[in-house]
Design a protein around this motif. Structure first.
Motif, mmCIF file in Angstrom:
data_model
loop_
_atom_site.group_PDB
_atom_site.id
_atom_site.type_symbol
_atom_site.label_atom_id
_atom_site.label_comp_id
_atom_site.label_asym_id
_atom_site.label_seq_id
_atom_site.Cartn_x
_atom_site.Cartn_y
_atom_site.Cartn_z
ATOM 1 N N ALA A 262 0.831 -1.203 0.000
ATOM 2 C CA ALA A 262 0.000 0.000 0.000
ATOM 3 C C ALA A 262 0.870 1.258 0.000
ATOM 4 O O ALA A 262 0.593 2.226 -0.723
ATOM 5 C CB ALA A 262 -0.925 -0.005 1.213
ATOM 6 N N PHE A 263 1.935 1.231 0.802
ATOM 7 C CA PHE A 263 2.825 2.389 0.877
ATOM 8 C C PHE A 263 3.515 2.652 -0.460
ATOM 9 O O PHE A 263 3.551 3.797 -0.939
ATOM 10 C CB PHE A 263 3.871 2.167 1.969
ATOM 11 N N ILE A 305 8.658 15.699 -0.924
ATOM 12 C CA ILE A 305 8.706 14.561 -0.011
ATOM 13 C C ILE A 305 7.982 14.906 1.294
ATOM 14 O O ILE A 305 7.329 14.044 1.902
ATOM 15 C CB ILE A 305 10.169 14.116 0.262
ATOM 16 N N TRP A 306 8.004 16.188 1.697
ATOM 17 C CA TRP A 306 7.232 16.602 2.857
ATOM 18 C C TRP A 306 5.727 16.549 2.548
ATOM 19 O O TRP A 306 4.921 16.149 3.390
ATOM 20 C CB TRP A 306 7.613 18.018 3.285
ATOM 21 N N GLU A 307 5.391 16.949 1.327
ATOM 22 C CA GLU A 307 3.986 16.894 0.916
ATOM 23 C C GLU A 307 3.472 15.456 0.942
ATOM 24 O O GLU A 307 2.350 15.193 1.396
ATOM 25 C CB GLU A 307 3.853 17.476 -0.493
ATOM 26 N N LEU A 311 0.535 13.760 3.410
ATOM 27 C CA LEU A 311 -0.560 12.989 2.842
ATOM 28 C C LEU A 311 -0.629 11.597 3.457
ATOM 29 O O LEU A 311 -1.715 11.098 3.796
ATOM 30 C CB LEU A 311 -0.368 12.893 1.322
ATOM 31 N N LEU A 312 0.533 10.976 3.618
ATOM 32 C CA LEU A 312 0.596 9.629 4.193
ATOM 33 C C LEU A 312 0.144 9.626 5.640
ATOM 34 O O LEU A 312 -0.634 8.756 6.068
ATOM 35 C CB LEU A 312 2.032 9.102 4.082
ATOM 36 N N THR A 313 0.613 10.578 6.399
ATOM 37 C CA THR A 313 0.261 10.651 7.826
ATOM 38 C C THR A 313 -1.234 10.896 8.019
ATOM 39 O O THR A 313 -1.863 10.349 8.930
ATOM 40 C CB THR A 313 1.073 11.760 8.507
ATOM 41 N N SER A 328 4.590 6.437 9.204
ATOM 42 C CA SER A 328 5.488 7.569 8.993
ATOM 43 C C SER A 328 6.833 7.050 8.509
ATOM 44 O O SER A 328 7.094 5.852 8.538
ATOM 45 C CB SER A 328 5.660 8.386 10.287
ATOM 46 N N PHE A 329 7.658 7.954 8.082
ATOM 47 C CA PHE A 329 8.987 7.542 7.623
ATOM 48 C C PHE A 329 9.998 8.621 7.926
ATOM 49 O O PHE A 329 9.665 9.797 8.140
ATOM 50 C CB PHE A 329 8.988 7.219 6.126
#
Length: 372
Positions: A262-263, A305-307, A311-313, A328-329
């Motif tokens: 999924a990631f 990459i911050w965007e 979105l992921l968080t 998170s990463f």
């Protein structure tokens, strides 16, 4: 009987042998030639010699020319329009040379040869309009029709009535055309199957089975490929999922694999949509990933990459049992410049990831970024 055998078998086999040589030349040598002019020049020389020999032989034996459009029709349908048009252009030249050697060439003959080449090419183009037929069907029909209607000795006698001599050769020419099309279609189909197998094997070799991303082997090869490229700037994004071992321990490795899929799907979609061909995404190992962006500024990559992290968080990950898991990463960003090459950029990005993890995770560190 001897004439029929020559027309129906010998000349077709000569054409088949030339086509095989052309196919192999295209596969083995064309890719290594740096200039298209050189590729076309080599094909032109060999085709001019071959078609001149066949045409002269046919004139001497039968007082007509046959199978002269076998190679251009085959090239048109199986090698592409560019190759087809080029070889169609060469046919009147070779036939003119052959007729000139027998002192049969005149302006009127030359015009007929050109008109015949144009007519055959137009017929192939019309066949392409038949969208309901596959390429092999179009090729077979074109070969049979063009080969039957073009071997006419009245090219230089100017008698437009099909005579007894032509009637005698029509059947052998038809059989020869069938022989050519059957063997060529079988051969090309076998080549296509082999190429598909090689493509699939190459894909399996260069891609990670779980995520379908490029794997570490592909990464190593790509870095070697671009290590000497000084004309472009490459930005490296290194990503390491936080607390992934805890997901495996709590939910099991199958759920961990689902999270990875999924990631990576989100990661690939996010960066591919924004950078298209300018980005390559690799599974660096385990839960580590590396993105290589070509001619993308380090500040722009850092912002993106911050965007993606935000979105992921915001969405998180839902397990198969419906439980929400925060994903998170930690990330590191570096690029090539006048001071650092691609290998140093990778080391710098990797070091930035470990610094982010040591500083509490869920961070992206970019030592070389100028943040407004």
């Amino acid at each position: 009987m001897g004439e029929a055998f020559t027309l129906g078998f010998i000349i077709p086999i000569m054409n088949i042998c030339f086509l095989f040589c052309k196919f192999h030349f295209s596969k083995l040598y064309e890719a290594s030639m740096s200039h298209d002019i050189l590729k076309y020049a080599v094909v032109a020389i060999f085709f001019l010699v071959f078609n001149f020999v066949v045409a002269t032989f046919s004139l001497k034996c039968f007082q007509l020319i046959c199978f002269q459009y076998t190679v251009p029709v085959t090239s048109f349908f199986l090698d592409g329009r560019d190759h087809g048009y080029f070889i169609f252009l060469l046919v009147p030249i070779t036939l003119a040379l052959s007729l000139s050697a027998d002192k049969m060439l005149s302006l009127k003959v030359l015009l007929v040869l050109i008109a015949e080449a144009i007519g055959s090419l137009v017929f192939c183009e019309l066949m392409q309009l038949l969208t309901g037929l596959d390429v092999f069907s179009k090729y077979i029909i074109s070969m049979l029709i063009v080969n039957i209607i073009t071997p006419i000795e009245n090219q230089y006698k100017w008698n437009l009535v099909i005579n007894d001599q032509l009637a005698k050769v029509s059947l052998p020419v038809l059989l020869g055309s069938i022989l050519i099309t059957v063997i060529v279609c079988l051969y090309v189909a076998a080549l296509q199957r082999k190429e598909l197998l090689i493509k699939n094997l190459r894909y399996e070799t260069d891609h990670d089975n779980l995520t379908n991303l490029l794997n570490y082997r592909a990464f190593s090869n790509y870095i070697i490929e671009i290590s000497t490229d000084t004309s472009a700037v490459y930005t490296i994004l290194m990503i390491d999922l936080d607390n992934f071992k805890g997901v495996n321990d709590e939910f099991g490795h199958l759920e961990g694999n689902n999270l990875l899929r999924a990631f990576t799907a989100k990661l690939s979609r996010f960066f591919s949509d924004r950078y298209s061909t300018a980005v390559k995404i690799f599974r660096f190992g385990g839960e580590e990933f590396c993105l290589v962006l070509k001619d993308v500024s380090i500040e722009d990559a850092y912002a993106k990459i911050w965007e993606f992290e935000e979105l992921l968080t915001a969405k998180g990950y839902s397990t198969t049992t419906g439980k929400q898991v925060k994903v998170s990463f930690s990330g590191g960003v570096a690029n090539t410049d006048q001071k650092s090459n691609i290998h140093e950029a990778i080391r710098n990005a990797d070091a930035a990831v470990y610094l982010a993890k040591n500083n509490g995770r869920a961070q992206i560190i970019c030592p070389g970024c100028v943040i407004d």
